[in-house]
Design a protein around this motif. Structure first.
Motif, mmCIF file in Angstrom:
data_model
loop_
_atom_site.group_PDB
_atom_site.id
_atom_site.type_symbol
_atom_site.label_atom_id
_atom_site.label_comp_id
_atom_site.label_asym_id
_atom_site.label_seq_id
_atom_site.Cartn_x
_atom_site.Cartn_y
_atom_site.Cartn_z
ATOM 1 N N PRO A 51 31.556 8.262 25.156
ATOM 2 C CA PRO A 51 30.335 7.455 25.048
ATOM 3 C C PRO A 51 29.083 8.303 24.794
ATOM 4 O O PRO A 51 28.135 7.843 24.139
ATOM 5 N N LEU A 52 29.079 9.550 25.286
ATOM 6 C CA LEU A 52 27.964 10.451 24.956
ATOM 7 C C LEU A 52 27.932 10.713 23.458
ATOM 8 O O LEU A 52 26.875 10.624 22.814
ATOM 9 N N ALA A 53 29.098 11.024 22.894
ATOM 10 C CA ALA A 53 29.162 11.320 21.454
ATOM 11 C C ALA A 53 28.786 10.083 20.635
ATOM 12 O O ALA A 53 28.050 10.177 19.640
ATOM 13 N N LEU A 54 29.272 8.922 21.060
ATOM 14 C CA LEU A 54 28.947 7.672 20.358
ATOM 15 C C LEU A 54 27.436 7.423 20.364
ATOM 16 O O LEU A 54 26.844 7.070 19.333
ATOM 17 N N ASP A 63 28.212 17.873 33.019
ATOM 18 C CA ASP A 63 27.909 16.564 33.614
ATOM 19 C C ASP A 63 27.156 15.698 32.596
ATOM 20 O O ASP A 63 26.418 16.220 31.754
ATOM 21 N N GLY A 64 27.294 14.390 32.748
ATOM 22 C CA GLY A 64 26.561 13.479 31.871
ATOM 23 C C GLY A 64 27.116 12.070 31.960
ATOM 24 O O GLY A 64 28.088 11.816 32.678
ATOM 25 N N ALA A 65 26.479 11.169 31.218
ATOM 26 C CA ALA A 65 26.939 9.771 31.198
ATOM 27 C C ALA A 65 26.601 9.139 29.856
ATOM 28 O O ALA A 65 25.576 9.453 29.249
ATOM 29 N N GLY A 66 27.487 8.267 29.412
ATOM 30 C CA GLY A 66 27.251 7.494 28.190
ATOM 31 C C GLY A 66 27.656 6.055 28.452
ATOM 32 O O GLY A 66 28.475 5.784 29.336
ATOM 33 N N ALA A 67 27.056 5.132 27.693
ATOM 34 C CA ALA A 67 27.338 3.711 27.925
ATOM 35 C C ALA A 67 27.360 2.943 26.618
ATOM 36 O O ALA A 67 26.638 3.291 25.683
ATOM 37 N N VAL A 68 28.201 1.914 26.566
ATOM 38 C CA VAL A 68 28.164 0.979 25.433
ATOM 39 C C VAL A 68 28.138 -0.441 25.996
ATOM 40 O O VAL A 68 28.757 -0.722 27.017
ATOM 41 N N LEU A 79 29.245 -4.081 30.179
ATOM 42 C CA LEU A 79 28.674 -2.731 30.048
ATOM 43 C C LEU A 79 29.752 -1.733 30.453
ATOM 44 O O LEU A 79 30.242 -1.774 31.587
ATOM 45 N N VAL A 80 30.140 -0.873 29.512
ATOM 46 C CA VAL A 80 31.199 0.111 29.781
ATOM 47 C C VAL A 80 30.566 1.499 29.819
ATOM 48 O O VAL A 80 29.961 1.929 28.830
ATOM 49 N N ILE A 81 30.727 2.165 30.950
ATOM 50 C CA ILE A 81 30.052 3.455 31.161
ATOM 51 C C ILE A 81 31.088 4.530 31.470
ATOM 52 O O ILE A 81 32.063 4.278 32.170
ATOM 53 N N GLY A 82 30.877 5.714 30.931
ATOM 54 C CA GLY A 82 31.620 6.901 31.373
ATOM 55 C C GLY A 82 30.604 7.805 32.034
ATOM 56 O O GLY A 82 29.605 8.164 31.400
#
Ligand code: UT7
Length: 323
Positions: free
Chosen positions: A287-290, A160-165, A136-139
């Protein structure tokens, strides 16, 4: 050979949305300046009691749900962040606990705005080397905590925010027609440290410090280096720029994104844009954009994606993958 393919994506944005106009009575700035010079219209700011790990846990949970894979099946969690809750332990171990994952290993990676690209490259290498099957890769970032609210040249830019793949190992032929991560390209040059840095830290001031940036100089490096790294990664993957279906850039400034797309001969219809709604969320922006684009169903299996980013260090890089 083994390849790392994306099984799921997820994201989380704090509830509080701050429009450009919010800054107008606090600083000598305007909605018009911010929009035309950056493409940013609004950003999210974390609540007082909301920490980077909270954002990461929510994004991570969403990616696991999207993939239909329970946390117990993860081998590793990597969190790209420059705004950790504490000096240690890592945000990643907090996310590990928050997801209810008891085994495996977790660590943070710090390459500022290029952090997610670095983390993807890291996870890809581990998967290809057989060290892990599911990563799990998170920004995740809370840059609002390191803003100087009197500096109009920086505080209007970040959010602020977070995204993950969720990456999973798969067997593949080893050709550019494979699905998954096909190539990565990482670079840094420490001689540019004064262009973008935080003026505090554990071993210097003992404080968290504030972000300082010579924006126009960073801008020039970005325009030159981002297309360069993307071309290098495409070369390594054995693909030509014409074969790119989507550019998923770091969302720092619409003008930088447009210049990079131009240098890659890509029309803006092939570029994922979230900068207007998120601002610059550093390692979380790609990761948010993805995740946002994936949730909208914009990617089809077999399409070629290029992600690229640059930030403090300077550190920059790119990833080419087939969806
Ligand atoms: O994610 C990490 C990487 N970071 C980036 O990629 C950021 C790269 N840099 C940028 O995006 C742009 O350089 C900025 C958006 C930060 C600034 O835009 P610029 O077109 O490079 O403007 P500038 O810094 O050259 O400043 C032009 C003018 C200055 O005024 P004077 O000296 O010409 O009178 C600034 O003081 O704009 C002024 N300015 C502002 N005016 C109104 C700077 N910030 C503001 C503001 N509102 N918020």
């Amino acid at each position: 050979m083994r390849r790392a393919i994306i099984r799921g994506t997820g994201h989380y944005l704090p509830e509080r949305v701050v429009e450009n106009s919010w800054f107008e009575d606090k600083l000598d700035t305007s909605d018009e300046w911010i929009r035309t010079r950056t493409g940013i219209e609004r950003r999210h700011f974390a609540a007082e009691d909301e920490r980077t790990s909270d954002l990461g846990i929510r994004a991570g949970r969403a990616a696991l749900q999207d993939a239909g894979i329970p946390a117990e099946r993860l081998d590793a969690v990597i969190v790209a962040t420059s705004t950790p809750d504490l000096t240690f332990p890592s945000v990643a171990t907090m996310v590990q606990a928050g997801l209810g994952m008891k085994g495996g290993f977790a660590y943070d990676l710090q390459a500022v705005c290029a952090g997610f690209v670095y983390a993807l490259a890291n996870a890809d290498a581990m998967i290809r080397a057989g060290l892990a099957d599911r990563v799990l890769v998170i920004g995740a970032e809370t840059f609002s905590r390191i803003m100087d609210w009197t500096d109009r040249g920086t505080c209007v830019l970040f959010g602020d925010g977070a995204g993950a793949v969720l990456l999973e190992a798969t067997e593949a032929e080893g050709s550019s027609a494979d699905r998954g991560i096909l190539a990565t390209d990482l670079n840094s040059d420490g001689q540019y440290r004064d262009l973008l840095y935080v003026d505090g830290g554990v071993a210097s001031t003992g404080t968290a410090g504030h972000l300082r940036m010579q924006g126009n100089l960073v801008f020039r490096h970005a325009v030159e280096k981002l297309a360069e790294t993307a071309h290098r990664a495409l070369d390594k993957a054995g693909l030509a720029p014409e074969q790119v279906d989507w550019l998923v850039p770091h969302q720092a400034n619409l003008r930088i994104i447009e210049a990079t797309a131009r240098r890659m001969h890509l029309p803006m219809e092939k570029v994922v844009l979230t900068v207007a709604d998120h601002g610059n969320t550093s390692a979380a922006s790609i990761p948010l954009a993805l995740s946002v684009a994936n949730a909208e169903g914009r990617f089809s299996p077999g399409q070629v994606l290029v992600a690229e980013a640059i930030g403090g260090g300077l550190a920059w890089g790119s990833v080419v993958l087939r969806w």
